[in-house]
Design a protein around this motif. Structure first.
Motif, PDB file in Angstrom:
ATOM      1  N   ARG A  50       5.613  76.562  -7.726  1.00  0.00           N
ATOM      2  CA  ARG A  50       5.025  75.872  -6.578  1.00  0.00           C
ATOM      3  C   ARG A  50       4.678  76.900  -5.511  1.00  0.00           C
ATOM      4  NH1 ARG A  50       8.921  75.381  -2.480  1.00  0.00           N
ATOM      5  NH2 ARG A  50      11.053  75.829  -3.182  1.00  0.00           N
ATOM      6  N   ARG A  51       3.764  76.503  -4.628  1.00  0.00           N
ATOM      7  CA  ARG A  51       3.425  77.342  -3.493  1.00  0.00           C
ATOM      8  C   ARG A  51       4.173  76.860  -2.258  1.00  0.00           C
ATOM      9  NH1 ARG A  51      -3.080  77.571  -3.820  1.00  0.00           N
ATOM     10  NH2 ARG A  51      -2.749  75.585  -4.901  1.00  0.00           N
ATOM     11  N   GLN A  52       4.539  77.809  -1.400  1.00  0.00           N
ATOM     12  CA  GLN A  52       5.232  77.486  -0.157  1.00  0.00           C
ATOM     13  C   GLN A  52       4.821  78.491   0.908  1.00  0.00           C
ATOM     14  OE1 GLN A  52       9.322  77.967  -1.563  1.00  0.00           O
ATOM     15  NE2 GLN A  52       9.460  79.963  -0.566  1.00  0.00           N
ATOM     16  N   VAL A  53       5.167  78.184   2.149  1.00  0.00           N
ATOM     17  CA  VAL A  53       4.869  79.094   3.245  1.00  0.00           C
ATOM     18  C   VAL A  53       5.854  80.247   3.208  1.00  0.00           C
ATOM     19  CG1 VAL A  53       4.697  79.355   5.740  1.00  0.00           C
ATOM     20  CG2 VAL A  53       3.910  77.245   4.651  1.00  0.00           C
ATOM     21  N   ALA A  54       5.355  81.471   3.284  1.00  0.00           N
ATOM     22  CA  ALA A  54       6.222  82.646   3.274  1.00  0.00           C
ATOM     23  C   ALA A  54       7.019  82.729   4.564  1.00  0.00           C
ATOM     24  CB  ALA A  54       5.382  83.911   3.089  1.00  0.00           C
ATOM     25  N   ASP A  55       8.127  83.453   4.517  1.00  0.00           N
ATOM     26  CA  ASP A  55       9.019  83.588   5.675  1.00  0.00           C
ATOM     27  C   ASP A  55       8.302  84.167   6.887  1.00  0.00           C
ATOM     28  OD1 ASP A  55      11.079  82.560   4.210  1.00  0.00           O
ATOM     29  OD2 ASP A  55      11.889  84.515   3.634  1.00  0.00           O
ATOM     30  N   ALA A  56       7.338  85.056   6.633  1.00  0.00           N
ATOM     31  CA  ALA A  56       6.710  85.790   7.733  1.00  0.00           C
ATOM     32  C   ALA A  56       5.672  84.975   8.500  1.00  0.00           C
ATOM     33  CB  ALA A  56       6.073  87.064   7.208  1.00  0.00           C
ATOM     34  N   GLY A  57       5.428  83.735   8.099  1.00  0.00           N
ATOM     35  CA  GLY A  57       4.455  82.944   8.848  1.00  0.00           C
ATOM     36  C   GLY A  57       3.630  82.059   7.952  1.00  0.00           C
ATOM     37  N   ALA A  88      -3.911  85.217 -11.452  1.00  0.00           N
ATOM     38  CA  ALA A  88      -4.329  83.979 -10.791  1.00  0.00           C
ATOM     39  C   ALA A  88      -4.384  82.826 -11.789  1.00  0.00           C
ATOM     40  CB  ALA A  88      -5.682  84.173 -10.124  1.00  0.00           C
ATOM     41  N   ASP A  89      -4.914  83.087 -12.985  1.00  0.00           N
ATOM     42  CA  ASP A  89      -4.987  82.048 -14.015  1.00  0.00           C
ATOM     43  C   ASP A  89      -3.599  81.588 -14.437  1.00  0.00           C
ATOM     44  OD1 ASP A  89      -7.731  82.198 -14.001  1.00  0.00           O
ATOM     45  OD2 ASP A  89      -7.868  83.455 -15.804  1.00  0.00           O
ATOM     46  N   ARG A  90      -2.697  82.552 -14.649  1.00  0.00           N
ATOM     47  CA  ARG A  90      -1.346  82.206 -15.102  1.00  0.00           C
ATOM     48  C   ARG A  90      -0.598  81.415 -14.024  1.00  0.00           C
ATOM     49  NH1 ARG A  90      -3.277  83.062 -19.371  1.00  0.00           N
ATOM     50  NH2 ARG A  90      -2.642  84.642 -20.882  1.00  0.00           N
ATOM     51  N   LEU A  91      -0.728  81.814 -12.777  1.00  0.00           N
ATOM     52  CA  LEU A  91      -0.069  81.085 -11.696  1.00  0.00           C
ATOM     53  C   LEU A  91      -0.598  79.660 -11.599  1.00  0.00           C
ATOM     54  CD1 LEU A  91       0.099  83.838  -8.930  1.00  0.00           C
ATOM     55  CD2 LEU A  91       2.060  82.765 -10.063  1.00  0.00           C
ATOM     56  N   ARG A  92      -1.895  79.508 -11.756  1.00  0.00           N
ATOM     57  CA  ARG A  92      -2.488  78.167 -11.704  1.00  0.00           C
ATOM     58  C   ARG A  92      -1.950  77.300 -12.848  1.00  0.00           C
ATOM     59  NH1 ARG A  92      -7.298  79.640 -11.496  1.00  0.00           N
ATOM     60  NH2 ARG A  92      -7.747  79.562 -13.741  1.00  0.00           N
ATOM     61  N   ASP A  93      -1.868  77.871 -14.049  1.00  0.00           N
ATOM     62  CA  ASP A  93      -1.343  77.119 -15.195  1.00  0.00           C
ATOM     63  C   ASP A  93       0.114  76.725 -14.979  1.00  0.00           C
ATOM     64  OD1 ASP A  93      -3.776  77.375 -16.462  1.00  0.00           O
ATOM     65  OD2 ASP A  93      -3.158  79.062 -17.739  1.00  0.00           O
ATOM     66  N   LEU A  94       0.924  77.665 -14.476  1.00  0.00           N
ATOM     67  CA  LEU A  94       2.338  77.382 -14.262  1.00  0.00           C
ATOM     68  C   LEU A  94       2.540  76.360 -13.150  1.00  0.00           C
ATOM     69  CD1 LEU A  94       3.762  81.010 -14.617  1.00  0.00           C
ATOM     70  CD2 LEU A  94       4.136  79.100 -16.196  1.00  0.00           C
ATOM     71  N   GLY A 111      13.180  86.089  -6.547  1.00  0.00           N
ATOM     72  CA  GLY A 111      12.989  85.374  -5.292  1.00  0.00           C
ATOM     73  C   GLY A 111      11.527  85.022  -5.105  1.00  0.00           C
ATOM     74  N   PRO A 112      11.222  84.122  -4.166  1.00  0.00           N
ATOM     75  CA  PRO A 112       9.820  83.797  -3.883  1.00  0.00           C
ATOM     76  C   PRO A 112       9.034  85.067  -3.559  1.00  0.00           C
ATOM     77  CG  PRO A 112      11.280  82.259  -2.764  1.00  0.00           C
ATOM     78  CD  PRO A 112      12.150  83.353  -3.311  1.00  0.00           C
ATOM     79  N   ALA A 113       7.770  85.082  -3.932  1.00  0.00           N
ATOM     80  CA  ALA A 113       6.964  86.300  -3.766  1.00  0.00           C
ATOM     81  C   ALA A 113       5.527  85.935  -3.434  1.00  0.00           C
ATOM     82  CB  ALA A 113       7.004  87.145  -5.037  1.00  0.00           C
ATOM     83  N   ARG A 114       4.926  86.764  -2.593  1.00  0.00           N
ATOM     84  CA  ARG A 114       3.501  86.621  -2.321  1.00  0.00           C
ATOM     85  C   ARG A 114       2.710  87.144  -3.525  1.00  0.00           C
ATOM     86  NH1 ARG A 114       2.795  88.793   3.915  1.00  0.00           N
ATOM     87  NH2 ARG A 114       4.431  87.520   4.869  1.00  0.00           N
ATOM     88  N   TYR A 115       1.442  86.795  -3.532  1.00  0.00           N
ATOM     89  CA  TYR A 115       0.574  87.199  -4.634  1.00  0.00           C
ATOM     90  C   TYR A 115       0.571  88.726  -4.799  1.00  0.00           C
ATOM     91  CZ  TYR A 115      -3.569  87.318  -7.618  1.00  0.00           C
ATOM     92  OH  TYR A 115      -4.435  87.529  -8.665  1.00  0.00           O
ATOM     93  N   GLY A 116       0.460  89.464  -3.681  1.00  0.00           N
ATOM     94  CA  GLY A 116       0.441  90.924  -3.758  1.00  0.00           C
ATOM     95  C   GLY A 116       1.738  91.491  -4.289  1.00  0.00           C
ATOM     96  N   VAL A 152       1.005  82.460   2.023  1.00  0.00           N
ATOM     97  CA  VAL A 152       1.495  81.668   0.898  1.00  0.00           C
ATOM     98  C   VAL A 152       2.396  82.526   0.008  1.00  0.00           C
ATOM     99  CG1 VAL A 152       0.801  80.467  -1.219  1.00  0.00           C
ATOM    100  CG2 VAL A 152      -0.478  80.115   0.906  1.00  0.00           C
ATOM    101  N   ALA A 153       3.500  81.948  -0.407  1.00  0.00           N
ATOM    102  CA  ALA A 153       4.376  82.585  -1.386  1.00  0.00           C
ATOM    103  C   ALA A 153       4.531  81.649  -2.574  1.00  0.00           C
ATOM    104  CB  ALA A 153       5.743  82.894  -0.776  1.00  0.00           C
ATOM    105  N   TYR A 154       4.817  82.236  -3.703  1.00  0.00           N
ATOM    106  CA  TYR A 154       5.052  81.457  -4.917  1.00  0.00           C
ATOM    107  C   TYR A 154       6.550  81.425  -5.188  1.00  0.00           C
ATOM    108  CZ  TYR A 154       0.032  81.734  -5.710  1.00  0.00           C
ATOM    109  OH  TYR A 154      -1.328  81.623  -5.560  1.00  0.00           O
TER     110      TYR A 154
END
Length: 218
Positions: A65-72, A52-58, A32-37, A75-77
């Motif tokens: 893609r990045r999206q707004v997390a459910d909690a407000g 961070a490097d791998r997420l940027r490459d992907l 499921g979508p997940a925050r960086y932490g 950012v979630a991936y």
């Protein structure tokens, strides 16, 4: 990212997701979508700068893609629709790895959340009854719920209490299975039977034993 420089579907796939950690990041996002932490917590051993490097490459490749997390506003991936198509090859690799799993975890780390991807992969080709079967799983103390039916296979976090009264909004379980991750993966892969595990005293079943056999065989 380095390229193999080959006009071949496999080579270009590996150009995109073949770097170390990339497919494990995909595994986490298949849950499921997940925050960086959350990604850091689910990928023990991965340095934060490399993540961070791998997420940027992907993200640049169009897999993540990045999206707004459910909690407000956090950012979630998440996987893109194209990235989500990696589920099939990831599940195929999980099934292919069955002989590599037989020796057990040893000193390797294990996160019960990884079962959200592994169990559907291993159980995909098993015969399914028309009636949906829900099993509570107590895997080394972690509580999950496995639902198997004609509509598909779902794994979710939840308690493993067996209950047949139909309450809890249909979220009760037919049986509860208590075992280790090693044994559960072996059962799901068909590498051993429930009878074998019970003979070793390595599994405990509470509730409808037939329901467990309908899902895991043996």
């Amino acid at each position: 990212m380095k390229s193999y420089g080959q006009y071949c579907g496999l080579a270009r796939s590996l150009d995109t997701v073949g770097d170390r950690w990339n497919l494990l990041i995909v595994r986490q996002l298949l849950i499921g979508p997940a925050r960086y932490g959350d990604l850091r917590a689910g990928l023990p051993g991965l340095a934060t700068n490399l993540l961070a490097d791998r997420l940027r490459d992907l993200e640049t490749a169009g897999v993540v893609r990045r999206q707004v997390a459910d909690a407000g506003s956090a950012v979630a991936y998440a996987l893109t629709p194209w990235g989500s198509e990696l589920r099939e090859p990831v599940e195929a690799l999980i099934r292919w790895a069955t002989p590599l799993m037989v020796e057990g975890p040893g000193d390797d780390r294990f996160d019960p959340a990884w079962l959200h991807v592994a169990l559907p992969a291993l159980l995909r080709d098993r015969p399914r009854s028309r009636r949906t079967v829900t099993l509570g799983l107590d895997v080394d103390g972690a509580l999950l719920r496995l639902r198997v039916g004609r509509a598909g296979i779902e794994v979710e976090t939840g308690d493993g209490d067996s209950d047949s009264d139909g309450g809890d909004g249909g979220r009760t379980v037919d049986a509860t299975l208590r075992t280790s991750a090693h044994l559960l993966l072996g059962l799901a892969a068909g590498a051993l039977t429930i009878a074998d595990a019970q003979a070793w005293g390595a599994v405990d079943i509470e509730g409808d034993t037939d329901a467990v056999h309908r899902v895991l065989g043996g």
